[in-house]
Enzyme design. Structure first.
Site, PDB file in Angstrom:
ATOM      1  N   SER A  11      50.486  47.597  42.740  1.00  0.00           N
ATOM      2  CA  SER A  11      49.275  46.878  43.149  1.00  0.00           C
ATOM      3  C   SER A  11      49.513  45.397  43.408  1.00  0.00           C
ATOM      4  O   SER A  11      48.833  44.787  44.241  1.00  0.00           O
ATOM      5  CB  SER A  11      48.176  47.032  42.086  1.00  0.00           C
ATOM      6  OG  SER A  11      48.619  46.535  40.831  1.00  0.00           O
ATOM      7  N   ASP A 191      43.499  38.791  35.388  1.00  0.00           N
ATOM      8  CA  ASP A 191      43.008  39.840  34.500  1.00  0.00           C
ATOM      9  C   ASP A 191      44.069  40.245  33.480  1.00  0.00           C
ATOM     10  O   ASP A 191      44.050  41.358  32.969  1.00  0.00           O
ATOM     11  CB  ASP A 191      42.560  41.065  35.305  1.00  0.00           C
ATOM     12  CG  ASP A 191      43.714  41.676  36.122  1.00  0.00           C
ATOM     13  OD1 ASP A 191      44.842  41.143  36.055  1.00  0.00           O
ATOM     14  OD2 ASP A 191      43.476  42.680  36.811  1.00  0.00           O
ATOM     15  N   HIS A 194      47.316  40.874  37.123  1.00  0.00           N
ATOM     16  CA  HIS A 194      47.373  40.555  38.546  1.00  0.00           C
ATOM     17  C   HIS A 194      47.249  39.049  38.771  1.00  0.00           C
ATOM     18  O   HIS A 194      46.668  38.337  37.965  1.00  0.00           O
ATOM     19  CB  HIS A 194      46.287  41.312  39.298  1.00  0.00           C
ATOM     20  CG  HIS A 194      46.441  42.802  39.202  1.00  0.00           C
ATOM     21  ND1 HIS A 194      45.817  43.537  38.214  1.00  0.00           N
ATOM     22  CD2 HIS A 194      47.168  43.673  39.943  1.00  0.00           C
ATOM     23  CE1 HIS A 194      46.142  44.816  38.364  1.00  0.00           C
ATOM     24  NE2 HIS A 194      46.958  44.929  39.398  1.00  0.00           N
TER      25      HIS A 194
END
Length: 244
Positions: A11, A191, A194
């Site tokens: 991600s 977070d 990320h």
């Protein structure tokens, strides 16, 4: 044909073309010299990446695969998920992680023998930030424990560095690099995992510096068409003759 720089990862790679992202910054940096190709898959670990690698980077992937000069391999954040907590399904044991990284490197080397491969370690974890994320995302507090820890991320970072050494590859120790910054937990991570814009900028600069050391840079890659400054005022089309 323009050279290609392929970003292969999870991600943090998938999000890299968002505003302020490290992939978008790379695309801007190499705007006249190379195409930056995004192959990021949110949530993926090295086990899943290996299952998909033929489709992603094989003969039909990356636009046929011609002209690839560099590949970043950025997995480990999901592999390092704690095995008995909320993200256990993403966990990959450390020894398998190392084996999978070697297999990914081997595939890329066979696909493009002259390519520059850069391994990137998982980033550090802000445990407090991850715990808040777990409570919100999973709607419950899993034993009051985050599904990722900085200690685990560090172990996988060391494993990534070890594989890079075995394979003779450049590696970006992102886990250590980010922790050198003041207030890195909040300034670099939004977070607990990320990147913020600052975290993205750290990785962008590390990738550019590493590519430069491997002779992939604005100085070594020619522009694909004449620059406006190279046009002859009285005969602009003459500038194209040297590139025909």
């Amino acid at each position: 044909m323009r050279p290609k720089i392929v970003l292969f990862g999870d991600s943090i790679t998938e999000e890299s073309f968002r505003e302020g992202g490290w992939g978008a910054a790379l695309a801007n940096h190499f705007t006249r010299t190379a195409d930056v190709v995004l192959r990021g898959y949110s949530g993926y670990n090295t086990r899943w990446a290996l299952r998909a690698i033929e489709r992603v980077l094989g003969a039909e992937g990356v636009g046929g695969g011609e002209g690839v000069v560099a590949v970043t391999v950025f997995f480990g954040a999901n592999d390092a998920a704690v095995h008995d907590r909320a993200s256990a399904f993403q966990h990959v044991p450390l020894d398998e992680y190392k084996l999978n990284l070697r297999s990914i490197v081997s595939f890329v080397n066979k696909r493009w023998p002259e390519v520059v491969i850069i391994l990137i370690t998982p980033p550090p974890i802000d445990v407090e930030g991850r715990l808040r994320y777990v409570i919100i995302y999973y709607l419950f507090q899993t034993s009051g424990l985050p599904e990722r820890t900085n200690e685990a991320a560090g172990a996988y970072a060391k494993a990534c560095i070890s594989v890079a050494g075995e394979c003779g590859l450049p590696v970006i120790d992102l886990w250590s690099r980010i922790q050198q910054l003041d207030d890195w937990e909040k300034s670099c991570l939004r977070d607990g995992l990320h990147f913020t814009c600052i975290g993205n900028d750290v990785l962008f600069k590390e990738v550019v510096d590493t590519l430069r050391k491997e002779s992939v840079s604005l100085e070594t890659l020619p522009v694909d068409l004449p620059l406006c400054s190279e046009m002859y005022p009285n005969d602009p089309l003459k500038a194209f003759e040297s590139q025909i």
